[in-house]
Design a protein around this motif. Structure first.
Motif, mmCIF file in Angstrom:
data_model
loop_
_atom_site.group_PDB
_atom_site.id
_atom_site.type_symbol
_atom_site.label_atom_id
_atom_site.label_comp_id
_atom_site.label_asym_id
_atom_site.label_seq_id
_atom_site.Cartn_x
_atom_site.Cartn_y
_atom_site.Cartn_z
ATOM 1 N N ARG A 79 35.051 45.361 36.154
ATOM 2 C CA ARG A 79 34.200 44.491 35.346
ATOM 3 C C ARG A 79 32.872 45.228 35.233
ATOM 4 O O ARG A 79 32.182 45.427 36.239
ATOM 5 C CB ARG A 79 34.005 43.126 36.002
ATOM 6 C CG ARG A 79 35.296 42.430 36.412
ATOM 7 C CD ARG A 79 36.235 42.207 35.262
ATOM 8 N NE ARG A 79 35.650 41.298 34.265
ATOM 9 C CZ ARG A 79 36.134 41.110 33.049
ATOM 10 N NH1 ARG A 79 37.185 41.817 32.644
ATOM 11 N NH2 ARG A 79 35.565 40.253 32.228
ATOM 12 N N GLY A 133 38.564 38.078 33.666
ATOM 13 C CA GLY A 133 39.522 39.159 33.840
ATOM 14 C C GLY A 133 40.624 38.816 34.829
ATOM 15 O O GLY A 133 40.458 37.975 35.705
ATOM 16 N N ASN A 151 38.076 47.060 32.643
ATOM 17 C CA ASN A 151 39.483 46.774 32.930
ATOM 18 C C ASN A 151 40.288 47.995 33.359
ATOM 19 O O ASN A 151 41.491 47.866 33.607
ATOM 20 C CB ASN A 151 40.186 46.086 31.751
ATOM 21 C CG ASN A 151 39.653 44.695 31.506
ATOM 22 O OD1 ASN A 151 39.338 43.963 32.446
ATOM 23 N ND2 ASN A 151 39.527 44.318 30.245
#
Length: 231
Positions: free
Chosen positions: A53, A84, A170
């Motif tokens: 992140r 996420g 990611n």
């Protein structure tokens, strides 16, 4: 992320994973790792593994944007950190590097990020409050310092550069006291086997070297086999 792979990655150090990536790729030269000596707040802890992140911060000078914009962006930052698919790791670039002064990572932010479900943090910036930050949230940082400066969030969710390691949001990372690496997506399916291969090949030399009566003749006997097994 298969649980068996996640458990394995947490149990081995970052140099082992770095070697395993080269085994999976079938060549040397993998270079997506941090450079230089960094500070790790829990050097004996299991490796930090997760999907990045990302954000950028600054603290050398006051922000030029209105305070309501800065405050709103910080809350947007926290929302982004909480998002996420897990496991997740905060990867934060201090754009003032190498002149960072802002201890973004201290008692409050470690507790907040840990509470939001992240597994740890990697930054080229500053960590502080070493005696009082929560356990179970390792921070790999560029330096230690006492101040927070004029720290504020600059950008959220974009590619970052941490001590020469470039990555996007990611992407999967692995970090410990040695530094951090990006695990390429194309090797994930074969990484477990590659790690096992690295461990087995090193045992060819390590077992005899640690046994009684090891000498140069015994080394000569096993080194050729070791070289043949290496990438």
């Amino acid at each position: 992320m298969p649980k068996d792979l996640l458990d394995l990655l947490r149990s081995v150090d970052t140099p082992t994973v770095c070697n395993a990536i080269e085994v999976a790729q079938g060549k040397r030269g993998f270079n997506r790792f941090t450079r230089g000596t960094m500070v790790h707040t829990e050097p004996g802890a299991p490796a930090t593994v997760g999907f990045a992140r990302t954000a950028k911060i600054s603290g050398l000078a006051p922000p030029t944007e209105p305070q309501d914009v800065i405050r709103a962006r910080r809350m947007d930052y926290f929302r982004a950190m909480a998002g996420g698919d897990g496991p997740t790791v905060a990867v934060i670039e201090d754009v003032d590097f190498p002149n960072c002064i802002a201890g973004w990572w201290g008692e409050v932010h470690v507790a907040v990020h840990k509470g939001l479900g992240l597994n740890g943090a990697v930054t080229n910036g500053v960590v502080r409050d070493l005696d009082v930050i929560d356990d179970g949230f390792p921070v790999l940082a560029g330096s230690i310092g006492p101040s927070h400066g004029y720290v504020h969030v600059v950008e959220i969710g974009m590619p970052v550069n941490i001590m020469g390691m470039r990555l996007a949001e990611n992407e999967l990372i692995h970090a410990d006291r040695h530094g951090a690496i990006v695990i390429p997506s194309e090797v994930v399916s074969t990484l477990k086997t590659a790690i096992e291969t690295v461990v087995a090949s090193e045992a060819i030399v390590l077992a005899p070297a640690r046994a009684p009566n090891f000498d140069i003749k015994k080394l000569e006997q096993v080194w050729a086999e070791f070289e043949a097994a290496r990438t």
